[in-house]
Design a protein around this motif. Sequence first.
Motif, PDB file in Angstrom:
ATOM      1  N   VAL A  97       0.843  -1.194   0.000  1.00  0.00           N
ATOM      2  CA  VAL A  97       0.000   0.000   0.000  1.00  0.00           C
ATOM      3  C   VAL A  97       0.880   1.247   0.000  1.00  0.00           C
ATOM      4  O   VAL A  97       1.523   1.587   0.988  1.00  0.00           O
ATOM      5  N   ASN A  98       0.880   1.942  -1.137  1.00  0.00           N
ATOM      6  CA  ASN A  98       1.796   3.059  -1.355  1.00  0.00           C
ATOM      7  C   ASN A  98       1.174   4.415  -1.079  1.00  0.00           C
ATOM      8  O   ASN A  98       1.821   5.448  -1.298  1.00  0.00           O
ATOM      9  N   GLY A  99      -0.059   4.472  -0.599  1.00  0.00           N
ATOM     10  CA  GLY A  99      -0.711   5.753  -0.325  1.00  0.00           C
ATOM     11  C   GLY A  99      -2.124   5.519   0.169  1.00  0.00           C
ATOM     12  O   GLY A  99      -2.390   4.557   0.893  1.00  0.00           O
ATOM     13  N   LEU A 100      -3.054   6.378  -0.231  1.00  0.00           N
ATOM     14  CA  LEU A 100      -4.432   6.257   0.200  1.00  0.00           C
ATOM     15  C   LEU A 100      -5.041   4.917  -0.216  1.00  0.00           C
ATOM     16  O   LEU A 100      -4.870   4.475  -1.349  1.00  0.00           O
ATOM     17  N   ALA A 101      -5.755   4.300   0.699  1.00  0.00           N
ATOM     18  CA  ALA A 101      -6.547   3.101   0.403  1.00  0.00           C
ATOM     19  C   ALA A 101      -7.925   3.358   0.996  1.00  0.00           C
ATOM     20  O   ALA A 101      -8.163   3.115   2.180  1.00  0.00           O
ATOM     21  N   THR A 120       3.228   6.709   4.562  1.00  0.00           N
ATOM     22  CA  THR A 120       2.323   7.735   4.041  1.00  0.00           C
ATOM     23  C   THR A 120       0.923   7.196   3.760  1.00  0.00           C
ATOM     24  O   THR A 120       0.032   7.953   3.365  1.00  0.00           O
ATOM     25  N   ALA A 121       0.714   5.903   3.939  1.00  0.00           N
ATOM     26  CA  ALA A 121      -0.579   5.287   3.614  1.00  0.00           C
ATOM     27  C   ALA A 121      -1.626   5.633   4.668  1.00  0.00           C
ATOM     28  O   ALA A 121      -1.312   5.954   5.819  1.00  0.00           O
ATOM     29  N   SER A 122      -2.873   5.563   4.244  1.00  0.00           N
ATOM     30  CA  SER A 122      -3.986   5.694   5.182  1.00  0.00           C
ATOM     31  C   SER A 122      -5.167   4.899   4.648  1.00  0.00           C
ATOM     32  O   SER A 122      -5.238   4.579   3.460  1.00  0.00           O
ATOM     33  N   PHE A 123      -6.100   4.576   5.554  1.00  0.00           N
ATOM     34  CA  PHE A 123      -7.163   3.631   5.245  1.00  0.00           C
ATOM     35  C   PHE A 123      -8.496   4.153   5.760  1.00  0.00           C
ATOM     36  O   PHE A 123      -8.562   4.749   6.836  1.00  0.00           O
ATOM     37  N   GLY A 124      -9.562   3.874   5.015  1.00  0.00           N
ATOM     38  CA  GLY A 124     -10.880   4.283   5.489  1.00  0.00           C
ATOM     39  C   GLY A 124     -11.997   3.830   4.575  1.00  0.00           C
ATOM     40  O   GLY A 124     -11.768   3.472   3.414  1.00  0.00           O
ATOM     41  N   ARG A 160     -10.597   8.117   8.746  1.00  0.00           N
ATOM     42  CA  ARG A 160      -9.418   7.567   8.079  1.00  0.00           C
ATOM     43  C   ARG A 160      -8.327   7.319   9.122  1.00  0.00           C
ATOM     44  O   ARG A 160      -8.101   8.160   9.999  1.00  0.00           O
ATOM     45  N   VAL A 161      -7.655   6.164   9.051  1.00  0.00           N
ATOM     46  CA  VAL A 161      -6.590   5.864   9.996  1.00  0.00           C
ATOM     47  C   VAL A 161      -5.249   5.821   9.271  1.00  0.00           C
ATOM     48  O   VAL A 161      -5.174   5.475   8.091  1.00  0.00           O
ATOM     49  N   THR A 162      -4.206   6.177   9.981  1.00  0.00           N
ATOM     50  CA  THR A 162      -2.860   6.169   9.417  1.00  0.00           C
ATOM     51  C   THR A 162      -2.326   4.743   9.326  1.00  0.00           C
ATOM     52  O   THR A 162      -2.885   3.806   9.901  1.00  0.00           O
ATOM     53  N   ALA A 163      -1.201   4.601   8.641  1.00  0.00           N
ATOM     54  CA  ALA A 163      -0.558   3.292   8.550  1.00  0.00           C
ATOM     55  C   ALA A 163      -0.161   2.790   9.936  1.00  0.00           C
ATOM     56  O   ALA A 163      -0.317   1.597  10.244  1.00  0.00           O
TER      57      ALA A 163
END
Length: 256
Positions: A97-101, A120-124, A160-163
């Motif tokens: 995961v290289n960025g926003l997911a 730098t990734a984040s998830f939501g 959204r949560v950080t890596a």
Amino acid sequence: MNYINVTRAGAVTTITLNRPSVMNVINPAMHFELQAAIDAFASDSDQHICVLTGSGDRAFCAGSDLKSIADFKGYPQNGYAGLIERFDLAKPIIAAVNGLALGGGFEIVLACDIVIAADTASFGLPEPLVGAVALGGGLHRLARQIGLKRAMGMILTSRRVTAEEGFRCGIVNEVVPAGELAATTARWCEAISKASPVSIRASKETVMFGLNEPDLPSAMRAQKNYPAFAAWLGSEDRKEGPRAFVEKRAPVWKGP
């Protein structure tokens, strides 16, 4: 393929979502390209590990392309991205995961077996903010993977949560600087590749199928009937491992 890139290095297939200018959002055609690419990986006996990643440094995948929703005619056989409803793939899938997911992009991540994330990734799952619902398995997988209360906190607030937070709550296996993502993913692939592919597939399938059994005794009784487990029982690799250990040499895996 117009919207994804597929490369093979040894026994590893890498599938890259390739729309960096729009944060790799998935349009209708991409679903079918991904279905075809994962089908090819699944059926190739020489390919043992699949890596899913995104092009560029901004996003893994920011979900569905809302601008193309009018062209949507339905998902391919295995659902969103050709992956979300693929419950019979015993080969391991790694998300790099290289960025926003976000949205569907996060649902893809949740459907993978191992997740390596750039810092730098984040998830939501922000679907409710646009009047939608995350129907690609995200609601079910998130609650199962991180627990009900944590999942509800993310889902109902669209937070959204950080890596790093993803790592702490169990979504992510390892967080690394963005520049080290490819090398770290390769290290995980190398570690998996040292083992028998037959054993790896039997192990993954036994875990995943076993989770559907009502209790531990039922899972242990049923495992001999799981296809990949049964294939391992009759495999040459099952004999080669102990033989190589006794002979003090590296095993030569025959594979499936």
